[in-house]
Scaffold this motif. Structure first.
Motif, PDB file in Angstrom:
ATOM      1  N   ASN A  31      53.248  -2.242 -14.771  1.00  0.00           N
ATOM      2  CA  ASN A  31      53.865  -2.609 -12.896  1.00  0.00           C
ATOM      3  C   ASN A  31      51.988  -2.030 -12.586  1.00  0.00           C
ATOM      4  N   ASN A  32      50.891  -1.561 -12.930  1.00  0.00           N
ATOM      5  CA  ASN A  32      50.122  -0.885 -12.378  1.00  0.00           C
ATOM      6  C   ASN A  32      49.091  -1.857 -12.993  1.00  0.00           C
ATOM      7  N   VAL A  33      49.233  -3.117 -13.844  1.00  0.00           N
ATOM      8  CA  VAL A  33      47.524  -3.342 -14.294  1.00  0.00           C
ATOM      9  C   VAL A  33      47.115  -3.496 -12.848  1.00  0.00           C
ATOM     10  N   MET A  34      47.738  -4.462 -11.629  1.00  0.00           N
ATOM     11  CA  MET A  34      46.308  -5.031 -10.489  1.00  0.00           C
ATOM     12  C   MET A  34      45.447  -3.995  -9.651  1.00  0.00           C
ATOM     13  N   LYS A  35      45.959  -2.472  -9.749  1.00  0.00           N
ATOM     14  CA  LYS A  35      46.359  -1.703  -8.759  1.00  0.00           C
ATOM     15  C   LYS A  35      45.291  -1.232  -9.890  1.00  0.00           C
ATOM     16  N   LYS A  36      45.083  -1.047 -11.096  1.00  0.00           N
ATOM     17  CA  LYS A  36      44.165  -0.527 -11.824  1.00  0.00           C
ATOM     18  C   LYS A  36      42.785  -1.557 -12.161  1.00  0.00           C
ATOM     19  N   SER A  37      43.162  -2.443 -11.723  1.00  0.00           N
ATOM     20  CA  SER A  37      42.007  -3.992 -11.804  1.00  0.00           C
ATOM     21  C   SER A  37      41.249  -3.932 -10.315  1.00  0.00           C
ATOM     22  N   MET A  38      42.220  -3.404  -9.238  1.00  0.00           N
ATOM     23  CA  MET A  38      41.046  -3.216  -8.414  1.00  0.00           C
ATOM     24  C   MET A  38      40.615  -2.393  -7.819  1.00  0.00           C
ATOM     25  N   GLN A  39      41.100  -1.418  -8.581  1.00  0.00           N
ATOM     26  CA  GLN A  39      40.049   0.450  -8.671  1.00  0.00           C
ATOM     27  C   GLN A  39      39.153   0.113  -9.436  1.00  0.00           C
ATOM     28  N   ILE A  40      38.764  -0.660 -10.492  1.00  0.00           N
ATOM     29  CA  ILE A  40      37.413  -0.580 -11.658  1.00  0.00           C
ATOM     30  C   ILE A  40      36.555  -1.648 -10.678  1.00  0.00           C
ATOM     31  N   ALA A  41      37.709  -2.712  -9.688  1.00  0.00           N
ATOM     32  CA  ALA A  41      37.009  -4.046  -9.106  1.00  0.00           C
ATOM     33  C   ALA A  41      36.192  -2.985  -7.984  1.00  0.00           C
ATOM     34  N   LYS A  42      36.687  -2.128  -6.763  1.00  0.00           N
ATOM     35  CA  LYS A  42      36.026  -1.436  -6.444  1.00  0.00           C
ATOM     36  C   LYS A  42      35.111  -0.718  -6.726  1.00  0.00           C
ATOM     37  N   GLU A  43      35.046  -0.384  -7.520  1.00  0.00           N
ATOM     38  CA  GLU A  43      33.996   0.887  -8.619  1.00  0.00           C
ATOM     39  C   GLU A  43      32.701   0.523  -8.513  1.00  0.00           C
ATOM     40  N   LEU A  44      32.699  -0.994  -9.443  1.00  0.00           N
ATOM     41  CA  LEU A  44      31.627  -1.935  -9.263  1.00  0.00           C
ATOM     42  C   LEU A  44      31.151  -2.978  -8.339  1.00  0.00           C
ATOM     43  N   ALA A  45      31.779  -2.554  -7.074  1.00  0.00           N
ATOM     44  CA  ALA A  45      31.406  -3.395  -5.839  1.00  0.00           C
ATOM     45  C   ALA A  45      30.612  -2.016  -5.296  1.00  0.00           C
ATOM     46  N   ALA A  46      30.946  -0.528  -5.845  1.00  0.00           N
ATOM     47  CA  ALA A  46      30.000  -0.066  -4.691  1.00  0.00           C
ATOM     48  C   ALA A  46      28.445   0.619  -5.780  1.00  0.00           C
ATOM     49  N   LYS A  47      28.278  -0.228  -7.253  1.00  0.00           N
ATOM     50  CA  LYS A  47      26.895  -0.109  -7.217  1.00  0.00           C
ATOM     51  C   LYS A  47      25.134  -1.015  -6.993  1.00  0.00           C
ATOM     52  N   PRO A  48      25.031  -0.403  -6.880  1.00  0.00           N
ATOM     53  CA  PRO A  48      24.124  -1.035  -6.065  1.00  0.00           C
ATOM     54  C   PRO A  48      23.500  -2.654  -6.052  1.00  0.00           C
ATOM     55  N   ASP A  49      23.556  -3.157  -5.298  1.00  0.00           N
ATOM     56  CA  ASP A  49      24.023  -5.021  -5.189  1.00  0.00           C
ATOM     57  C   ASP A  49      22.619  -5.579  -6.217  1.00  0.00           C
ATOM     58  N   MET A  50      21.105  -5.721  -6.357  1.00  0.00           N
ATOM     59  CA  MET A  50      20.913  -6.395  -7.026  1.00  0.00           C
ATOM     60  C   MET A  50      20.411  -5.902  -8.647  1.00  0.00           C
ATOM     61  N   ALA A  51      20.310  -4.810  -9.193  1.00  0.00           N
ATOM     62  CA  ALA A  51      20.860  -4.574 -10.046  1.00  0.00           C
ATOM     63  C   ALA A  51      22.410  -5.005 -10.736  1.00  0.00           C
ATOM     64  N   MET A  52      23.222  -4.478 -10.374  1.00  0.00           N
ATOM     65  CA  MET A  52      24.031  -5.730 -10.215  1.00  0.00           C
ATOM     66  C   MET A  52      23.786  -6.655 -10.601  1.00  0.00           C
ATOM     67  N   ARG A  53      23.420  -7.567  -9.419  1.00  0.00           N
ATOM     68  CA  ARG A  53      23.488  -9.212  -9.800  1.00  0.00           C
ATOM     69  C   ARG A  53      21.852  -9.872 -10.677  1.00  0.00           C
ATOM     70  N   LEU A  54      21.103  -8.806 -11.353  1.00  0.00           N
ATOM     71  CA  LEU A  54      19.746  -9.454 -12.558  1.00  0.00           C
ATOM     72  C   LEU A  54      20.589  -8.273 -13.079  1.00  0.00           C
ATOM     73  N   THR A  55      21.568  -7.432 -13.606  1.00  0.00           N
ATOM     74  CA  THR A  55      22.694  -6.919 -15.454  1.00  0.00           C
ATOM     75  C   THR A  55      23.247  -8.547 -15.417  1.00  0.00           C
ATOM     76  N   LYS A  56      24.489  -9.303 -14.646  1.00  0.00           N
ATOM     77  CA  LYS A  56      25.135  -9.607 -14.725  1.00  0.00           C
ATOM     78  C   LYS A  56      24.127 -11.568 -15.124  1.00  0.00           C
ATOM     79  N   LYS A  57      22.840 -11.694 -14.632  1.00  0.00           N
ATOM     80  CA  LYS A  57      21.858 -12.168 -14.516  1.00  0.00           C
ATOM     81  C   LYS A  57      21.539 -12.482 -16.276  1.00  0.00           C
ATOM     82  N   ARG A  58      21.231 -10.893 -16.815  1.00  0.00           N
ATOM     83  CA  ARG A  58      21.016 -10.749 -18.045  1.00  0.00           C
ATOM     84  C   ARG A  58      22.408 -11.473 -18.750  1.00  0.00           C
ATOM     85  N   LEU A  59      23.054 -10.596 -18.579  1.00  0.00           N
ATOM     86  CA  LEU A  59      23.987 -10.987 -19.300  1.00  0.00           C
ATOM     87  C   LEU A  59      24.100 -12.287 -19.566  1.00  0.00           C
TER      88      LEU A  59
END
Length: 169
Positions: free
Chosen positions: A103-131
């Motif tokens: 019953n907690n899968v979506m809640k945990k997923s949203m928590q992780i998504a919010k944590e990742l969304a709070a990371k610096p945008d350019m670093a996230m985009r470039l890291t995702k591009k490199r991956l």
């Protein structure tokens, strides 16, 4: 297969992280799709596996994705056995990153998504591009090989025989 290539490319090349909230069975192409997500959350009774061999269908793209994400040894085992794994084993193999209650899968997923969304945008985009640059190596060739192998697999008649046998049950 071209639709799979388009979908898989869209998922892996996405500029923002994709969280997989898996709350059931992810088998075959569904398993591949789950593995393409950046962070995977599930529960102890969800099932995962590359099951094509059980239907007499050759698995070409699956082994490539599994090898990229989970390593060669896991690719061999999962593709040749066609077995489904769950819970603790799925986490140990790296299929999922987080196990929570059903019953907690979506809640945990949203928590992780919010944590990742709070990371610096350019670093996230470039890291995702490199991956994605790392991931897509051999992608075109893998899909080309898949077309050839699928033609051979289906022309053998095995998938049709297995399906016919299954439908008689």
């Amino acid at each position: 297969l071209n639709q799979f290539k388009i979908l898989y490319t869209a998922i892996k090349s996405c500029k923002t992280p994709i969280i997989g909230a898996i709350n059931g069975v992810a088998a075959g192409s569904g398993f591949q799709l789950a593995l393409l997500t950046d962070v995977r959350v599930s529960h102890k009774t969800a099932k995962f596996g590359q099951v094509e061999i059980n239907s007499g269908i050759v698995s070409v793209i699956g082994p490539w994705i599994i090898e990229k994400v989970l390593g060669y040894s896991n690719s061999v085992e999962l593709c040749l056995t066609g077995s489904l794994v769950k819970g603790k084993i799925a986490k140990e193999k790296g299929i999922v990153h987080h196990i929570t209650n059903k019953n907690n899968v979506m809640k945990k997923s949203m928590q992780i998504a919010k944590e990742l969304a709070a990371k610096p945008d350019m670093a996230m985009r470039l890291t995702k591009k490199r991956l994605f640059e790392i991931f897509k190596k051999d992608m075109k060739k893998t899909f080309e090989i898949a077309v050839k192998y699928h033609k051979k697999s289906f022309s053998s008649g095995e998938p049709q025989k297995v399906t016919k046998k299954f439908l008689k049950k």
